[in-house]
Design an enzyme around this catalytic site. Structure first.
Site, mmCIF file in Angstrom:
data_model
loop_
_atom_site.group_PDB
_atom_site.id
_atom_site.type_symbol
_atom_site.label_atom_id
_atom_site.label_comp_id
_atom_site.label_asym_id
_atom_site.label_seq_id
_atom_site.Cartn_x
_atom_site.Cartn_y
_atom_site.Cartn_z
ATOM 1 N N LYS A 66 -0.630 -52.889 -4.771
ATOM 2 C CA LYS A 66 -1.130 -51.702 -5.472
ATOM 3 C C LYS A 66 -1.930 -52.038 -6.738
ATOM 4 O O LYS A 66 -2.807 -51.268 -7.129
ATOM 5 C CB LYS A 66 0.033 -50.755 -5.806
ATOM 6 C CG LYS A 66 0.613 -50.094 -4.544
ATOM 7 C CD LYS A 66 1.664 -49.061 -4.861
ATOM 8 C CE LYS A 66 2.262 -48.524 -3.561
ATOM 9 N NZ LYS A 66 3.264 -47.470 -3.806
ATOM 10 N N ASP A 102 1.355 -41.242 -5.273
ATOM 11 C CA ASP A 102 2.818 -41.378 -5.283
ATOM 12 C C ASP A 102 3.475 -40.324 -6.173
ATOM 13 O O ASP A 102 4.448 -39.679 -5.787
ATOM 14 C CB ASP A 102 3.238 -42.772 -5.779
ATOM 15 C CG ASP A 102 2.949 -43.855 -4.756
ATOM 16 O OD1 ASP A 102 2.998 -43.560 -3.547
ATOM 17 O OD2 ASP A 102 2.678 -45.001 -5.162
ATOM 18 N N GLY A 127 13.926 -47.623 -14.071
ATOM 19 C CA GLY A 127 13.045 -48.640 -13.513
ATOM 20 C C GLY A 127 11.683 -48.609 -14.176
ATOM 21 O O GLY A 127 11.259 -47.562 -14.710
ATOM 22 N N ALA A 131 7.037 -48.801 -8.634
ATOM 23 C CA ALA A 131 7.418 -47.457 -8.185
ATOM 24 C C ALA A 131 7.466 -46.469 -9.351
ATOM 25 O O ALA A 131 7.123 -45.295 -9.188
ATOM 26 C CB ALA A 131 8.768 -47.509 -7.475
ATOM 27 N N MET A 215 14.136 -42.977 -4.892
ATOM 28 C CA MET A 215 12.834 -43.115 -4.227
ATOM 29 C C MET A 215 12.923 -43.904 -2.923
ATOM 30 O O MET A 215 12.012 -43.856 -2.100
ATOM 31 C CB MET A 215 11.844 -43.821 -5.157
ATOM 32 C CG MET A 215 11.300 -42.925 -6.237
ATOM 33 S SD MET A 215 9.851 -43.745 -6.908
ATOM 34 C CE MET A 215 9.682 -42.852 -8.412
HETATM 35 P P1 ATR Z 1 8.769 -51.981 -7.389
HETATM 36 O O1 ATR Z 1 7.316 -52.131 -7.135
HETATM 37 O O2 ATR Z 1 9.588 -51.632 -6.166
HETATM 38 O O3 ATR Z 1 9.081 -51.051 -8.537
HETATM 39 P P2 ATR Z 1 9.231 -54.259 -9.076
HETATM 40 O O4 ATR Z 1 7.924 -54.129 -9.755
HETATM 41 O O5 ATR Z 1 9.748 -55.623 -8.730
HETATM 42 O O6 ATR Z 1 9.282 -53.453 -7.727
HETATM 43 O O7 ATR Z 1 10.324 -53.515 -9.965
HETATM 44 C C1 ATR Z 1 11.655 -53.428 -9.605
HETATM 45 C C2 ATR Z 1 12.368 -52.544 -10.607
HETATM 46 O O8 ATR Z 1 13.748 -52.419 -10.247
HETATM 47 C C3 ATR Z 1 12.356 -53.092 -12.013
HETATM 48 O O9 ATR Z 1 12.368 -52.001 -12.915
HETATM 49 C C4 ATR Z 1 13.687 -53.866 -12.053
HETATM 50 O O10 ATR Z 1 14.177 -54.067 -13.349
HETATM 51 P P3 ATR Z 1 13.641 -55.300 -14.248
HETATM 52 O O11 ATR Z 1 12.276 -54.893 -14.758
HETATM 53 O O12 ATR Z 1 14.618 -55.465 -15.324
HETATM 54 O O13 ATR Z 1 13.560 -56.486 -13.317
HETATM 55 C C5 ATR Z 1 14.549 -52.918 -11.298
HETATM 56 N N1 ATR Z 1 15.749 -53.519 -10.690
HETATM 57 C C6 ATR Z 1 15.822 -54.249 -9.565
HETATM 58 N N2 ATR Z 1 17.098 -54.576 -9.285
HETATM 59 C C7 ATR Z 1 17.872 -54.039 -10.266
HETATM 60 C C8 ATR Z 1 19.274 -54.023 -10.551
HETATM 61 N N3 ATR Z 1 20.151 -54.627 -9.769
HETATM 62 N N4 ATR Z 1 19.693 -53.357 -11.656
HETATM 63 C C9 ATR Z 1 18.812 -52.723 -12.469
HETATM 64 N N5 ATR Z 1 17.464 -52.699 -12.256
HETATM 65 C C10 ATR Z 1 17.009 -53.361 -11.170
#
Ligand code: ATR
Length: 271
Positions: A66, A102, A127, A131, A215
Protein backbone atom coordinates in the site's frame (compact mmCIF):
# COMPACT_ATOMS: atom_id res chain seq x y z
CA UNK A 1 -15.01 -5.00 -24.59
CA UNK A 2 -14.46 -6.53 -21.16
CA UNK A 3 -12.52 -4.17 -18.85
CA UNK A 4 -9.86 -5.78 -16.69
CA UNK A 5 -9.13 -5.15 -13.00
CA UNK A 6 -7.07 -7.01 -10.42
CA UNK A 7 -5.96 -7.18 -6.82
CA UNK A 8 -2.19 -7.27 -6.30
CA UNK A 9 -0.59 -8.51 -3.08
CA UNK A 10 1.71 -11.06 -1.49
CA UNK A 11 0.22 -13.46 -0.45
CA UNK A 12 -2.92 -13.19 -2.56
CA UNK A 13 -4.37 -16.70 -2.99
CA UNK A 14 -7.04 -16.29 -0.30
CA UNK A 15 -8.20 -12.82 -1.36
CA UNK A 16 -11.99 -12.44 -1.41
CA UNK A 17 -11.78 -9.42 -3.75
CA UNK A 18 -12.29 -11.34 -7.03
CA UNK A 19 -15.52 -12.77 -5.66
CA UNK A 20 -16.76 -9.42 -4.38
CA UNK A 21 -16.10 -7.60 -7.65
CA UNK A 22 -17.61 -10.39 -9.75
CA UNK A 23 -20.76 -10.05 -7.64
CA UNK A 24 -20.81 -6.23 -7.91
CA UNK A 25 -20.36 -6.48 -11.69
CA UNK A 26 -23.19 -9.00 -12.01
CA UNK A 27 -25.46 -6.84 -9.86
CA UNK A 28 -24.69 -3.62 -11.79
CA UNK A 29 -24.61 -5.20 -15.26
CA UNK A 30 -20.96 -4.18 -15.78
CA UNK A 31 -18.75 -6.12 -18.16
CA UNK A 32 -15.53 -6.57 -16.20
CA UNK A 33 -13.01 -9.27 -15.42
CA UNK A 34 -11.23 -9.19 -12.05
CA UNK A 35 -8.24 -11.36 -11.19
CA UNK A 36 -5.73 -11.87 -8.37
CA UNK A 37 -2.06 -11.18 -9.10
CA UNK A 38 0.80 -12.33 -6.88
CA UNK A 39 3.71 -9.86 -7.07
CA UNK A 40 7.18 -10.60 -5.69
CA UNK A 41 8.18 -8.43 -2.71
CA UNK A 42 10.35 -6.21 -4.92
CA UNK A 43 8.15 -6.40 -8.02
CA UNK A 44 5.04 -4.36 -7.27
CA UNK A 45 5.60 -1.51 -9.75
CA UNK A 46 6.55 -3.93 -12.52
CA UNK A 47 3.42 -6.01 -11.90
CA UNK A 48 1.20 -2.91 -12.03
CA UNK A 49 2.82 -1.57 -15.20
CA UNK A 50 2.61 -4.98 -16.93
CA UNK A 51 -1.10 -5.22 -16.06
CA UNK A 52 -1.67 -1.69 -17.33
CA UNK A 53 0.15 -2.40 -20.61
CA UNK A 54 -2.02 -5.49 -21.03
CA UNK A 55 -5.11 -3.24 -20.96
CA UNK A 56 -5.90 -3.21 -17.22
CA UNK A 57 -8.03 -0.27 -16.04
CA UNK A 58 -7.24 -0.36 -12.32
CA UNK A 59 -6.07 -2.44 -9.39
CA UNK A 60 -6.72 -2.96 -5.72
CA UNK A 61 -3.57 -3.09 -3.63
CA UNK A 62 -3.17 -5.13 -0.49
CA UNK A 63 -0.44 -6.15 1.97
CA UNK A 64 2.46 -5.35 1.70
CA UNK A 65 2.22 -2.87 -1.18
CA UNK A 66 0.00 0.00 0.00
CA UNK A 67 2.91 2.39 0.51
CA UNK A 68 4.53 1.35 -2.78
CA UNK A 69 1.20 2.12 -4.45
CA UNK A 70 1.22 5.62 -2.93
CA UNK A 71 4.65 6.19 -4.46
CA UNK A 72 3.62 4.79 -7.84
CA UNK A 73 0.53 6.99 -8.27
CA UNK A 74 0.92 10.36 -10.09
CA UNK A 75 -2.12 11.89 -8.38
CA UNK A 76 -3.86 11.10 -5.09
CA UNK A 77 -7.13 11.66 -3.28
CA UNK A 78 -6.82 13.66 -0.07
CA UNK A 79 -7.70 10.60 2.00
CA UNK A 80 -4.87 8.60 0.37
CA UNK A 81 -2.41 11.47 0.90
CA UNK A 82 -3.33 11.82 4.57
CA UNK A 83 -3.23 8.05 5.12
CA UNK A 84 0.09 7.81 3.24
CA UNK A 85 -1.23 4.54 1.82
CA UNK A 86 -3.16 3.56 -1.32
CA UNK A 87 -5.46 0.57 -1.76
CA UNK A 88 -6.97 1.50 -5.14
CA UNK A 89 -5.27 2.59 -8.36
CA UNK A 90 -7.17 3.85 -11.39
CA UNK A 91 -5.45 4.12 -14.75
CA UNK A 92 -6.49 6.89 -17.14
CA UNK A 93 -5.05 9.06 -19.91
CA UNK A 94 -3.42 11.34 -17.31
CA UNK A 95 -1.57 8.51 -15.58
CA UNK A 96 -2.26 6.66 -12.34
CA UNK A 97 -4.68 7.96 -9.70
CA UNK A 98 -4.29 6.61 -6.14
CA UNK A 99 -7.12 6.44 -3.62
CA UNK A 100 -7.69 4.81 -0.24
CA UNK A 101 -11.16 3.37 0.35
CA UNK A 102 -10.36 1.47 3.58
CA UNK A 103 -11.49 4.21 5.95
CA UNK A 104 -14.70 5.04 4.13
CA UNK A 105 -15.39 1.28 4.06
CA UNK A 106 -15.04 1.15 7.84
CA UNK A 107 -17.23 4.22 8.35
CA UNK A 108 -19.91 2.87 5.98
CA UNK A 109 -19.96 -0.47 7.77
CA UNK A 110 -20.21 1.03 11.25
CA UNK A 111 -22.79 3.66 10.34
CA UNK A 112 -24.93 2.11 7.63
CA UNK A 113 -24.86 -1.63 8.36
CA UNK A 114 -24.41 -1.68 12.12
CA UNK A 115 -26.45 1.48 12.64
CA UNK A 116 -23.92 2.97 15.07
CA UNK A 117 -23.50 6.75 14.95
CA UNK A 118 -19.92 8.06 14.77
CA UNK A 119 -20.92 11.72 14.94
CA UNK A 120 -20.26 13.04 18.44
CA UNK A 121 -18.86 9.72 19.67
CA UNK A 122 -15.59 8.92 21.46
CA UNK A 123 -13.53 6.65 19.24
CA UNK A 124 -10.43 4.60 20.09
CA UNK A 125 -8.24 3.05 17.39
CA UNK A 126 -5.76 0.39 18.54
CA UNK A 127 -2.65 0.04 16.37
CA UNK A 128 -0.57 2.36 14.21
CA UNK A 129 0.36 0.19 11.25
CA UNK A 130 -1.00 0.13 7.72
CA UNK A 131 -4.51 -0.79 8.80
CA UNK A 132 -4.81 2.15 11.21
CA UNK A 133 -3.42 4.74 8.81
CA UNK A 134 -6.31 4.58 6.38
CA UNK A 135 -9.06 5.22 8.91
CA UNK A 136 -8.06 8.42 10.73
CA UNK A 137 -9.33 11.04 8.26
CA UNK A 138 -12.64 9.26 7.50
CA UNK A 139 -13.35 8.84 11.24
CA UNK A 140 -12.65 12.55 11.84
CA UNK A 141 -14.81 13.49 8.86
CA UNK A 142 -17.60 11.27 10.22
CA UNK A 143 -17.67 13.58 13.24
CA UNK A 144 -15.95 11.62 16.02
CA UNK A 145 -15.88 13.98 19.02
CA UNK A 146 -12.57 12.49 20.10
CA UNK A 147 -10.21 10.10 18.35
CA UNK A 148 -7.42 8.40 20.28
CA UNK A 149 -4.79 6.27 18.55
CA UNK A 150 -3.13 3.87 21.01
CA UNK A 151 -0.26 1.61 20.01
CA UNK A 152 2.17 -0.80 21.67
CA UNK A 153 4.97 1.38 20.31
CA UNK A 154 3.71 4.87 21.25
CA UNK A 155 6.01 6.76 18.84
CA UNK A 156 4.33 5.10 15.84
CA UNK A 157 0.93 6.37 17.00
CA UNK A 158 2.30 9.89 17.44
CA UNK A 159 3.85 9.75 13.98
CA UNK A 160 0.58 8.53 12.49
CA UNK A 161 -1.36 11.63 13.52
CA UNK A 162 1.46 14.10 12.81
CA UNK A 163 0.07 15.08 9.36
CA UNK A 164 -3.15 16.27 11.03
CA UNK A 165 -1.37 18.88 13.16
CA UNK A 166 -2.84 19.97 16.48
CA UNK A 167 -6.53 19.20 16.40
CA UNK A 168 -9.01 19.23 19.30
CA UNK A 169 -9.86 15.72 20.44
CA UNK A 170 -7.13 13.96 18.41
CA UNK A 171 -4.47 12.27 20.57
CA UNK A 172 -1.95 9.45 20.27
CA UNK A 173 0.22 7.40 22.62
CA UNK A 174 0.71 4.01 24.25
CA UNK A 175 -1.92 1.76 25.84
CA UNK A 176 -0.92 3.23 29.20
CA UNK A 177 -2.47 6.59 28.25
CA UNK A 178 -5.95 5.06 28.18
CA UNK A 179 -6.17 5.16 31.99
CA UNK A 180 -9.76 5.56 33.01
CA UNK A 181 -11.07 6.88 29.69
CA UNK A 182 -14.05 5.15 28.16
CA UNK A 183 -15.07 4.98 24.51
CA UNK A 184 -18.23 4.46 22.47
CA UNK A 185 -16.39 2.78 19.58
CA UNK A 186 -13.19 0.74 19.95
CA UNK A 187 -11.53 -0.42 16.74
CA UNK A 188 -8.77 -3.02 16.68
CA UNK A 189 -6.42 -2.16 13.81
CA UNK A 190 -3.49 -4.17 15.19
CA UNK A 191 -2.50 -7.50 13.69
CA UNK A 192 -2.69 -9.16 17.14
CA UNK A 193 -5.84 -11.10 16.19
CA UNK A 194 -4.00 -12.82 13.34
CA UNK A 195 -1.86 -14.62 15.94
CA UNK A 196 -4.71 -14.98 18.44
CA UNK A 197 -3.17 -12.50 20.85
CA UNK A 198 -5.09 -10.20 23.17
CA UNK A 199 -4.33 -6.55 23.92
CA UNK A 200 -3.49 -5.02 27.31
CA UNK A 201 -6.54 -2.77 27.60
CA UNK A 202 -7.41 -1.29 30.98
CA UNK A 203 -10.84 -2.27 32.26
CA UNK A 204 -13.38 0.47 31.71
CA UNK A 205 -12.38 1.23 28.10
CA UNK A 206 -15.75 0.04 26.81
CA UNK A 207 -18.55 2.50 27.61
CA UNK A 208 -22.08 1.23 28.18
CA UNK A 209 -23.59 0.38 24.78
CA UNK A 210 -20.21 0.53 23.03
CA UNK A 211 -19.15 -1.11 19.78
CA UNK A 212 -16.01 -3.27 19.56
CA UNK A 213 -14.84 -3.66 15.96
CA UNK A 214 -11.99 -5.93 14.86
CA UNK A 215 -10.71 -5.14 11.37
CA UNK A 216 -9.64 -8.76 10.98
CA UNK A 217 -12.20 -11.07 9.35
CA UNK A 218 -12.60 -14.80 8.89
CA UNK A 219 -11.14 -15.59 12.32
CA UNK A 220 -14.42 -16.02 14.20
CA UNK A 221 -14.52 -14.45 17.65
CA UNK A 222 -11.01 -13.07 18.12
CA UNK A 223 -9.39 -12.61 21.52
CA UNK A 224 -10.04 -8.87 21.20
CA UNK A 225 -13.76 -9.41 20.58
CA UNK A 226 -14.06 -12.00 23.35
CA UNK A 227 -12.28 -9.68 25.81
CA UNK A 228 -14.42 -6.73 24.66
CA UNK A 229 -17.60 -8.68 25.25
CA UNK A 230 -16.39 -9.73 28.72
CA UNK A 231 -15.54 -6.08 29.48
CA UNK A 232 -18.99 -4.84 28.58
CA UNK A 233 -19.01 -3.96 24.86
CA UNK A 234 -22.62 -4.22 23.67
CA UNK A 235 -21.89 -4.98 20.02
CA UNK A 236 -18.91 -7.00 18.76
CA UNK A 237 -18.14 -7.23 15.09
CA UNK A 238 -15.37 -8.43 12.76
CA UNK A 239 -14.06 -6.66 9.65
CA UNK A 240 -15.91 -8.51 6.88
CA UNK A 241 -18.30 -5.60 6.38
CA UNK A 242 -15.39 -3.17 6.04
CA UNK A 243 -13.85 -5.42 3.40
CA UNK A 244 -17.07 -5.52 1.38
CA UNK A 245 -17.66 -1.76 1.73
CA UNK A 246 -14.12 -0.74 0.73
CA UNK A 247 -14.42 -2.99 -2.33
CA UNK A 248 -17.72 -1.33 -3.25
CA UNK A 249 -16.06 2.11 -3.00
CA UNK A 250 -13.26 0.97 -5.31
CA UNK A 251 -15.87 -0.35 -7.76
CA UNK A 252 -17.61 3.01 -7.67
CA UNK A 253 -14.34 4.85 -8.37
CA UNK A 254 -13.65 2.68 -11.41
CA UNK A 255 -17.15 2.23 -12.82
CA UNK A 256 -19.07 5.31 -11.63
CA UNK A 257 -21.82 3.19 -10.10
CA UNK A 258 -22.24 2.22 -6.46
CA UNK A 259 -23.22 -1.41 -5.90
CA UNK A 260 -25.75 -2.41 -3.26
CA UNK A 261 -23.59 -3.71 -0.41
CA UNK A 262 -26.25 -5.52 1.66
CA UNK A 263 -26.92 -8.56 -0.57
CA UNK A 264 -23.20 -9.11 -1.16
CA UNK A 265 -22.56 -8.90 2.58
CA UNK A 266 -25.32 -11.44 3.21
CA UNK A 267 -23.81 -13.75 0.59
CA UNK A 268 -20.35 -13.51 2.19
CA UNK A 269 -21.71 -14.14 5.67
CA UNK A 270 -23.39 -17.31 4.51
CA UNK A 271 -20.40 -18.51 2.50
P1 ATR B 1 -0.76 -3.71 9.35
O1 ATR B 1 -0.46 -3.21 7.98
O2 ATR B 1 -1.60 -4.96 9.39
O3 ATR B 1 -1.32 -2.65 10.26
P2 ATR B 1 1.83 -3.44 10.57
O4 ATR B 1 2.13 -2.19 9.84
O5 ATR B 1 2.91 -4.46 10.77
O6 ATR B 1 0.64 -4.23 9.91
O7 ATR B 1 1.23 -3.05 11.99
C1 ATR B 1 0.82 -3.98 12.92
C2 ATR B 1 0.19 -3.26 14.09
O8 ATR B 1 -0.26 -4.21 15.06
C3 ATR B 1 1.15 -2.35 14.82
O9 ATR B 1 0.41 -1.26 15.36
C4 ATR B 1 1.67 -3.28 15.94
O10 ATR B 1 2.18 -2.59 17.04
P3 ATR B 1 3.71 -2.05 17.03
O11 ATR B 1 3.71 -0.80 16.18
O12 ATR B 1 4.04 -1.77 18.43
O13 ATR B 1 4.54 -3.15 16.42
C5 ATR B 1 0.40 -3.98 16.29
N1 ATR B 1 0.58 -5.28 16.95
C6 ATR B 1 0.89 -6.46 16.37
N2 ATR B 1 0.90 -7.45 17.29
C7 ATR B 1 0.58 -6.89 18.48
C8 ATR B 1 0.42 -7.39 19.82
N3 ATR B 1 0.60 -8.66 20.11
N4 ATR B 1 0.08 -6.51 20.79
C9 ATR B 1 -0.11 -5.19 20.51
N5 ATR B 1 0.02 -4.65 19.26
C10 ATR B 1 0.37 -5.50 18.27
Amino acid sequence: MTDRYAVIGNPIAHSLSPRLHAEFARQCGQDIRYEAILAPADGFADAVQAFRRAGGKGVNVTVPFKVAALELADRHSERARMARAVNTLKFDDDGIFGDNTDGVGLVTDIRDRLGVDIDGRRVLVLGAGGAARGVVLPLLEAGASSLIIANRTPERAVELIAPYGVRAGLHAGGFGMLGKHEFDIVINATSASLSDQGLPLPSGVFAAGSLAYDMVYGKGTTRFLADASAQGAALCCDGLGMLVAQAAESFRLWRGVMPDIAPVMAMMQHA
